[in-house]
Design an enzyme around this catalytic site. Structure first.
Site, PDB file in Angstrom:
ATOM      1  N   GLY A 121     -57.527  -6.728  41.137  1.00 37.47           N
ATOM      2  CA  GLY A 121     -56.067  -7.324  41.464  1.00 37.47           C
ATOM      3  C   GLY A 121     -55.724  -6.731  42.841  1.00 37.47           C
ATOM      4  O   GLY A 121     -55.803  -7.361  43.745  1.00 37.47           O
ATOM      5  N   TYR A 130     -45.062   6.941  41.403  1.00 42.52           N
ATOM      6  CA  TYR A 130     -46.351   7.888  41.802  1.00 42.52           C
ATOM      7  C   TYR A 130     -46.325   8.684  42.658  1.00 42.52           C
ATOM      8  O   TYR A 130     -47.167   9.230  43.400  1.00 42.52           O
ATOM      9  CB  TYR A 130     -47.638   6.805  41.768  1.00 42.52           C
ATOM     10  CG  TYR A 130     -47.896   5.880  40.628  1.00 42.52           C
ATOM     11  CD1 TYR A 130     -47.886   5.937  39.406  1.00 42.52           C
ATOM     12  CD2 TYR A 130     -47.632   4.336  41.321  1.00 42.52           C
ATOM     13  CE1 TYR A 130     -48.370   5.057  38.650  1.00 42.52           C
ATOM     14  CE2 TYR A 130     -48.230   3.441  40.668  1.00 42.52           C
ATOM     15  CZ  TYR A 130     -48.376   3.901  39.018  1.00 42.52           C
ATOM     16  OH  TYR A 130     -48.496   2.543  38.358  1.00 42.52           O
ATOM     17  N   CYS A 138     -29.035   4.419  41.819  1.00 40.70           N
ATOM     18  CA  CYS A 138     -28.410   5.786  41.364  1.00 40.70           C
ATOM     19  C   CYS A 138     -29.531   6.608  40.780  1.00 40.70           C
ATOM     20  O   CYS A 138     -29.534   6.890  39.560  1.00 40.70           O
ATOM     21  CB  CYS A 138     -27.147   5.504  40.542  1.00 40.70           C
ATOM     22  SG  CYS A 138     -25.847   4.970  41.652  1.00 40.70           S
TER      23      CYS A 138
HETATM   24  C1  LIG Z   1     -54.431  -3.449  35.787  1.00 44.64           C
HETATM   25  C2  LIG Z   1     -55.859  -3.926  35.440  1.00 44.64           C
HETATM   26  C3  LIG Z   1     -56.855  -4.650  36.279  1.00 44.64           C
HETATM   27  C4  LIG Z   1     -56.586  -4.598  37.819  1.00 44.64           C
HETATM   28  O1  LIG Z   1     -56.612  -3.473  38.430  1.00 44.64           O
HETATM   29  P1  LIG Z   1     -56.391  -3.128  39.969  1.00 44.64           P
HETATM   30  O2  LIG Z   1     -56.142  -1.732  40.278  1.00 44.64           O
HETATM   31  O3  LIG Z   1     -55.220  -4.057  40.321  1.00 44.64           O
HETATM   32  O4  LIG Z   1     -57.622  -3.768  40.380  1.00 44.64           O
HETATM   33  C5  LIG Z   1     -58.002  -5.212  35.822  1.00 44.64           C
HETATM   34  N1  LIG Z   1     -58.088  -5.039  34.503  1.00 44.64           N
HETATM   35  C6  LIG Z   1     -57.348  -4.462  33.809  1.00 44.64           C
HETATM   36  C7  LIG Z   1     -57.656  -4.514  32.377  1.00 44.64           C
HETATM   37  C8  LIG Z   1     -56.063  -3.948  33.948  1.00 44.64           C
HETATM   38  O5  LIG Z   1     -55.094  -3.544  33.254  1.00 44.64           O
END
Ligand SMILES: *Cc1c(COP(=O)(O)O)cnc(C)c1O
Length: 418
Positions: free
Chosen positions: A274, A314, A341
């Site tokens: 992602g 984070y 807030c």
């Molecule tokens: C969040 C997630 C991803 C993507 O993670 P990235 O850090 O955005 O690459 C892929 N697979 C699962 C199962 C996730 O929960």
């Protein structure tokens, strides 16, 4: 080193803001497409390579259409995400459902779409059978326990709620096969926002060895191994991007050493990145509303952690540029805040920046994944618009900003004007 350059000139940005007031996230379509092509090229050696884009990183069907056009699929982990994939024309086994604590309606929708279903627990085999039925292709999520080090974001695998143990995994494949499932994959995701290529190569080795063991012990030839997401991005200018070609080549070598001699040479490689796909190509644009000088110097924006939660949640670093002042000396130290807030509603603490004035536009970098997506409505804050900088340079509104009507739309309060 990673260069932080906003792809839009100051004059053009001001034109855009006339049509679409700040705050907004804007995504660079051309850069996203180029990045996907680079990923596919890095794995072109594989007999079959799949990227299932992790929808939760940027759940917008316009972005998912770009994924589809470039050959990627979707990794979904909720009912809404399955619908988003469908909306974008991603169907069948281009969709993978990787959810956990999964409700029946998600399994049912995934089955209706012909998706690959990736189970998070051995008990889900019976649950799936009872509530939905079996898909043509099923995978299991492996939690390697103490066999592998996690990293600080995702934590140690033994402490993670996800996946099956090694023993359960073997039992699960045998059980699913006895119930008639014929096609299988193997999945894991043990690292998040990781910048070391070696971590992915080591995960691949572990998974390849397991695939061989599954063949030897159960006679099951897996169709794919999914190495998860988790490739990080250089949020800080001094960090380096992960070299996708190096990851691809390292995994190729492991494939040649482990998979091919075992006669599993058709095994497909899947990823569900992602962050690494869209993260660097999204920007949050805000306007300075206030400056305040007390024990520290504060810059108050028209956005807040409802638009970008990572710094508050984070302590994550997001690089900030003051538009038009990129070449000015960073001789001021500010806390850059939002209006929530909550004292942790700060995009940056003690950040060295050029002198900032009210009305300046601030660009926050690397908001293209887990940015707008993590938005929320606490304190009555409304989520911003999302814009797409298209390949021809034009702008498309791909999600309008929320309004008060949206915020009140779930109330049935008598006398409410909303
Ligand atoms: C969040 C997630 C991803 C993507 O993670 P990235 O850090 O955005 O690459 C892929 N697979 C699962 C199962 C996730 O929960």
């Amino acid at each position: 080193m990673s260069e932080k350059i906003f792809p839009i000139s100051q004059a053009r940005l001001e034109e855009i803001i006339k049509d679409y007031p700040t705050p907004f996230h804007i995504y660079d379509e051309k850069a996203i497409r180029q990045n996907l092509r680079r990923l596919f090229a890095a794995f072109s050696w594989a007999p079959s390579f799949r990227e299932h884009y992790a929808v939760k990183a940027a759940p917008n069907p316009y972005l998912l259409e770009i994924m589809r056009e470039e050959g990627a699929g979707a990794d979904c982990s909720s009912l809404a995400e399955l619908h988003l994939a469908e909306m974008a024309g991603i169907t069948g086994e281009k969709i993978m459902l990787t959810s956990n604590d999964t409700p029946a309606d998600e399994f049912q929708k995934a089955l209706e779409l012909g998706a690959i279903i990736n189970l998070d627990d051995i008990s889900h085999i019976d649950y799936l059978e009872k509530n939905a039925g079996f898909p043509s292709c099923m995978a299991f999520r492996f939690n390697p326990g103490d066999c592998i080090e996690g990293n600080s974001i995702i934590g140690q695998p033994e402490e993670a709620k996800y996946g099956l143990t090694r023993e359960q995994l073997f039992e699960a494949y045998a059980k699913a096969r006895s119930k008639g499932v014929k096609r299988f994959g193997l999945h894991t995701m043990v690292i998040s926002n990781e910048l070391h290529a070696d971590s992915f190569i080591n995960t691949a080795r572990l998974m390849f060895e397991l695939a061989v063991e599954i063949k030897e012990k159960l006679g099951i030839c897996l169709e794919f191994t999914d190495l998860g997401g988790g490739i990080g991005i250089p949020y800080r200018p001094k960090e380096n991007a992960v070299n996708l070609e190096e990851v691809g080549a390292g995994i190729h070598q492991a494939y040649q050493e482990i998979i091919e001699p075992a006669g599993l040479g058709n095994l497909a490689i899947a990823l569900e990145l992602g962050r690494a796909i869209t993260g660097p190509y999204g920007y949050l644009v805000s306007t300075v509303l206030h400056e305040k000088h007390t024990y520290k110097d504060y810059i108050g924006l028209d956005s807040c952690m409802a638009n970008l939660m990572r710094p508050a949640m984070y302590g994550a670093y997001h690089h900030i540029a003051v538009v038009g002042k990129e070449n000015k000396p960073c001789d001021h130290v500010y806390d850059v805040t939002g209006s929530l807030c909550e004292n942790n509603d700060k995009f940056a603490i003690d950040r060295r920046l050029p002198k900032i004035d009210i009305g300046d536009r601030l660009v926050m970098f690397d908001t293209g994944a887990h940015g707008h997506a993590m938005g929320f409505n606490y304190n009555g804050k409304l989520r911003s618009a999302e814009l797409l900088l298209q390949e021809d340079g034009s702008i498309k509104l791909i999600r309008r900003a929320e309004t008060l009507d949206d915020y009140f739309s779930t109330l049935h309060f008598p006398g409410s004007k909303f």
